[in-house]
Design an enzyme around this catalytic site. Structure first.
Site, PDB file in Angstrom:
ATOM      1  N   GLY A  15      44.727 -14.154  69.093  1.00 15.06           N
ATOM      2  CA  GLY A  15      44.506 -14.784  70.400  1.00 15.06           C
ATOM      3  C   GLY A  15      44.204 -16.266  70.291  1.00 15.06           C
ATOM      4  O   GLY A  15      43.382 -16.801  71.032  1.00 15.06           O
ATOM      5  N   ARG A  18      45.020 -19.924  73.460  1.00 13.47           N
ATOM      6  CA  ARG A  18      44.316 -20.590  74.574  1.00 13.47           C
ATOM      7  C   ARG A  18      42.845 -20.184  74.532  1.00 13.47           C
ATOM      8  O   ARG A  18      42.436 -19.375  73.696  1.00 13.47           O
ATOM      9  CB  ARG A  18      44.946 -20.251  75.924  1.00 13.47           C
ATOM     10  N   THR A  43      51.562 -20.888  73.365  1.00 11.34           N
ATOM     11  CA  THR A  43      51.422 -21.892  74.429  1.00 11.34           C
ATOM     12  C   THR A  43      51.893 -23.272  73.948  1.00 11.34           C
ATOM     13  O   THR A  43      51.953 -23.532  72.737  1.00 11.34           O
ATOM     14  CB  THR A  43      49.946 -22.004  74.849  1.00 11.34           C
ATOM     15  N   ASN A  90      39.583 -12.401  67.766  1.00 16.16           N
ATOM     16  CA  ASN A  90      39.245 -13.068  69.030  1.00 16.16           C
ATOM     17  C   ASN A  90      40.044 -12.529  70.217  1.00 16.16           C
ATOM     18  O   ASN A  90      39.549 -12.526  71.339  1.00 16.16           O
ATOM     19  CB  ASN A  90      39.478 -14.579  68.854  1.00 16.16           C
ATOM     20  N   SER A 143      30.672 -10.103  72.819  1.00 16.61           N
ATOM     21  CA  SER A 143      30.218 -10.667  74.108  1.00 16.61           C
ATOM     22  C   SER A 143      28.802 -10.227  74.395  1.00 16.61           C
ATOM     23  O   SER A 143      28.354  -9.162  73.939  1.00 16.61           O
ATOM     24  CB  SER A 143      31.128 -10.176  75.233  1.00 16.61           C
ATOM     25  N   TYR A 156      35.195  -2.838  79.079  1.00 13.14           N
ATOM     26  CA  TYR A 156      35.167  -4.070  78.277  1.00 13.14           C
ATOM     27  C   TYR A 156      33.885  -4.115  77.440  1.00 13.14           C
ATOM     28  O   TYR A 156      33.928  -4.374  76.236  1.00 13.14           O
ATOM     29  CB  TYR A 156      35.266  -5.270  79.219  1.00 13.14           C
ATOM     30  N   ALA A 158      32.030  -1.660  76.540  1.00 12.41           N
ATOM     31  CA  ALA A 158      32.070  -0.603  75.528  1.00 12.41           C
ATOM     32  C   ALA A 158      32.836  -1.075  74.293  1.00 12.41           C
ATOM     33  O   ALA A 158      32.425  -0.822  73.151  1.00 12.41           O
ATOM     34  CB  ALA A 158      32.717   0.653  76.109  1.00 12.41           C
ATOM     35  N   LYS A 160      33.222  -4.172  73.273  1.00 11.54           N
ATOM     36  CA  LYS A 160      32.487  -5.236  72.575  1.00 11.54           C
ATOM     37  C   LYS A 160      31.297  -4.642  71.814  1.00 11.54           C
ATOM     38  O   LYS A 160      30.979  -5.076  70.707  1.00 11.54           O
ATOM     39  CB  LYS A 160      32.037  -6.305  73.578  1.00 11.54           C
TER      40      LYS A 160
HETATM   41  N1  NAP Z   1      35.458 -16.037  78.747  1.00 13.13           N
HETATM   42  C1  NAP Z   1      34.244 -15.503  78.638  1.00 13.13           C
HETATM   43  O1  NAP Z   1      33.379 -15.664  79.519  1.00 13.13           O
HETATM   44  C2  NAP Z   1      33.885 -14.715  77.395  1.00 13.13           C
HETATM   45  C3  NAP Z   1      32.539 -14.397  77.190  1.00 13.13           C
HETATM   46  C4  NAP Z   1      32.178 -13.687  76.042  1.00 13.13           C
HETATM   47  C5  NAP Z   1      33.132 -13.307  75.150  1.00 13.13           C
HETATM   48  N2  NAP Z   1      34.438 -13.626  75.359  1.00 13.13           N
HETATM   49  C6  NAP Z   1      35.412 -13.206  74.350  1.00 13.13           C
HETATM   50  O2  NAP Z   1      35.955 -14.380  73.771  1.00 13.13           O
HETATM   51  C7  NAP Z   1      37.280 -14.100  73.290  1.00 13.13           C
HETATM   52  C8  NAP Z   1      38.247 -15.128  73.856  1.00 13.13           C
HETATM   53  O3  NAP Z   1      38.197 -15.036  75.265  1.00 13.13           O
HETATM   54  P1  NAP Z   1      38.783 -16.168  76.239  1.00 13.13           P
HETATM   55  O4  NAP Z   1      37.856 -16.260  77.380  1.00 13.13           O
HETATM   56  O5  NAP Z   1      39.129 -17.380  75.439  1.00 13.13           O
HETATM   57  O6  NAP Z   1      40.082 -15.405  76.756  1.00 13.13           O
HETATM   58  P2  NAP Z   1      41.544 -15.903  77.191  1.00 13.13           P
HETATM   59  O7  NAP Z   1      41.504 -17.344  77.584  1.00 13.13           O
HETATM   60  O8  NAP Z   1      42.015 -14.893  78.159  1.00 13.13           O
HETATM   61  O9  NAP Z   1      42.365 -15.788  75.809  1.00 13.13           O
HETATM   62  C9  NAP Z   1      42.606 -14.530  75.237  1.00 13.13           C
HETATM   63  C10 NAP Z   1      43.525 -14.709  74.056  1.00 13.13           C
HETATM   64  O10 NAP Z   1      43.845 -13.419  73.525  1.00 13.13           O
HETATM   65  C11 NAP Z   1      45.268 -13.271  73.544  1.00 13.13           C
HETATM   66  N3  NAP Z   1      45.642 -11.876  73.768  1.00 13.13           N
HETATM   67  C12 NAP Z   1      45.304 -11.073  74.811  1.00 13.13           C
HETATM   68  N4  NAP Z   1      45.916  -9.887  74.695  1.00 13.13           N
HETATM   69  C13 NAP Z   1      46.649  -9.931  73.551  1.00 13.13           C
HETATM   70  C14 NAP Z   1      47.520  -9.021  72.903  1.00 13.13           C
HETATM   71  N5  NAP Z   1      47.801  -7.815  73.397  1.00 13.13           N
HETATM   72  N6  NAP Z   1      48.100  -9.394  71.728  1.00 13.13           N
HETATM   73  C15 NAP Z   1      47.859 -10.641  71.204  1.00 13.13           C
HETATM   74  N7  NAP Z   1      47.051 -11.539  71.782  1.00 13.13           N
HETATM   75  C16 NAP Z   1      46.463 -11.196  72.949  1.00 13.13           C
HETATM   76  C17 NAP Z   1      45.738 -14.187  74.680  1.00 13.13           C
HETATM   77  O11 NAP Z   1      47.108 -14.569  74.578  1.00 13.13           O
HETATM   78  P3  NAP Z   1      48.294 -13.737  75.319  1.00 13.13           P
HETATM   79  O12 NAP Z   1      47.762 -13.300  76.660  1.00 13.13           O
HETATM   80  O13 NAP Z   1      49.441 -14.698  75.403  1.00 13.13           O
HETATM   81  O14 NAP Z   1      48.595 -12.587  74.430  1.00 13.13           O
HETATM   82  C18 NAP Z   1      44.838 -15.382  74.431  1.00 13.13           C
HETATM   83  O15 NAP Z   1      45.305 -16.157  73.339  1.00 13.13           O
HETATM   84  C19 NAP Z   1      37.577 -12.669  73.719  1.00 13.13           C
HETATM   85  O16 NAP Z   1      37.304 -11.780  72.656  1.00 13.13           O
HETATM   86  C20 NAP Z   1      36.591 -12.433  74.852  1.00 13.13           C
HETATM   87  O17 NAP Z   1      36.311 -11.062  75.014  1.00 13.13           O
HETATM   88  C21 NAP Z   1      34.835 -14.324  76.467  1.00 13.13           C
END
Ligand code: NAP
Length: 246
Positions: A15, A18, A43, A90, A143, A156, A158, A160
């Site tokens: 991931g 982005r 991207t 990630n 998370s 979600y 569960a 994490k």
């Molecule tokens: N944003 C928050 O508030 C938050 C808080 C705590 C933890 N987190 C965690 O932080 C991490 C990053 O989150 P983010 O907010 O940066 O999310 P995001 O902007 O939605 O990015 C998610 C990334 O994962 C990739 N991805 C999703 N499904 C995929 C698949 N089936 N195969 C390959 N790649 C996949 C996406 O690319 P594609 O869609 O192009 O595949 C993207 O690169 C995640 O583990 C999330 O659970 C986020």
């Protein structure tokens, strides 16, 4: 005294296209580390990094749920950049639906993408790392949802919590040859959290002693430390949320 685990030199970031993943990739490249990144869509930002760091970044379009494609990607990374000795799990998908309104198919999708697929990827990378006699580092991005309850995030959370638990057991199982840790960020602005309204964001900020939302830039140095620094941190979940959850 047993030898410490050296810094990772080739890091695979799932991931990495982005959001937080892209920030981690950018930071590691700036630190001179070789990085492989994949997501379903490469991207323009990731493509631009690949042009800037042609010898240090290998990027590909892979769905983490497509195990043969993931394995082929890892093998290509090894022949392009060298053996992988760092892994950042990630990639994940979010949720924005009450449990009673989430279809069984969607539940399966969340669990497959956020829990099963990272464990399968970890297994594959570890087997190759250990077969080559390498030491290594694993960082799971989990998370704060795994530790505190949030409506609309049951499945979600569960997944994490599952990754946090796996992190601890991996650290025990790997006996210090591979350091396994997790970072648990609070909410930060990204495509995933775009579902949060301004009222919810304001509420999180009000409940945060440091007075601001977590930023990817707050998380990136911690991931870098766990991958590169000489520490004895192992099996831990490091919360990065300004004490919002305390
Ligand atoms: N944003 C928050 O508030 C938050 C808080 C705590 C933890 N987190 C965690 O932080 C991490 C990053 O989150 P983010 O907010 O940066 O999310 P995001 O902007 O939605 O990015 C998610 C990334 O994962 C990739 N991805 C999703 N499904 C995929 C698949 N089936 N195969 C390959 N790649 C996949 C996406 O690319 P594609 O869609 O192009 O595949 C993207 O690169 C995640 O583990 C999330 O659970 C986020």
């Amino acid at each position: 005294m047993s030898e410490s685990v050296p810094p990772a030199s080739v890091v695979l970031v799932s991931g990495g296209s982005r959001g937080l993943g892209l920030a981690i990739v950018t930071d590691l490249l700036a630190a001179g580390i070789k990085v492989a990144a994949f997501a379903r869509t490469v991207t323009p930002e990731l493509t631009a990094l690949a042009s800037k760091y042609p010898d240090h970044l290998y990027a590909g379009s892979v769905d983490i749920n497509d195990s043969p494609a993931v394995q082929a990607f890892v093998k290509t990374v090894e022949s392009t950049l060298g053996p992988v000795d760092g892994l950042v799990n990630n990639a994940a998908i979010g949720q924005d639906s009450l449990h009673v309104h989430t279809s069984p198919e969607r539940l399966e999708d969340i669990i497959q993408t956020n829990l099963t697929a990272p464990l399968v990827l970890t297994r594959f990378v570890l087997r190759r790392m250990l077969a080559k006699g390498l030491k290594g580092r694993i960082v799971n991005v989990t998370s704060i949802c795994a530790q505190r309850g949030y409506p609309g995030l049951v499945a979600y959370s569960a997944t994490k919590g599952g990754m946090d638990a796996a992190t601890r057991s991996l650290a025990r199982e790997l006996g210090g040859r591979v350091l396994a840790n997790a970072v648990a960020p609070g909410f930060f602005a990204s495509d995933m959290s775009a579902v949060l309204g301004q009222t919810q964001l304001d509420q999180i900020v009000r409940r945060t002693p440091t007075g601001h939302l977590t930023e990817p830039e707050d998380v990136v140095p911690v991931v870098r430390m766990l991958l590169l620094d000489n520490t004895n941190i192992n099996g831990q979940v490091l919360v990065i949320d300004g004490a919002a959850s305390i």
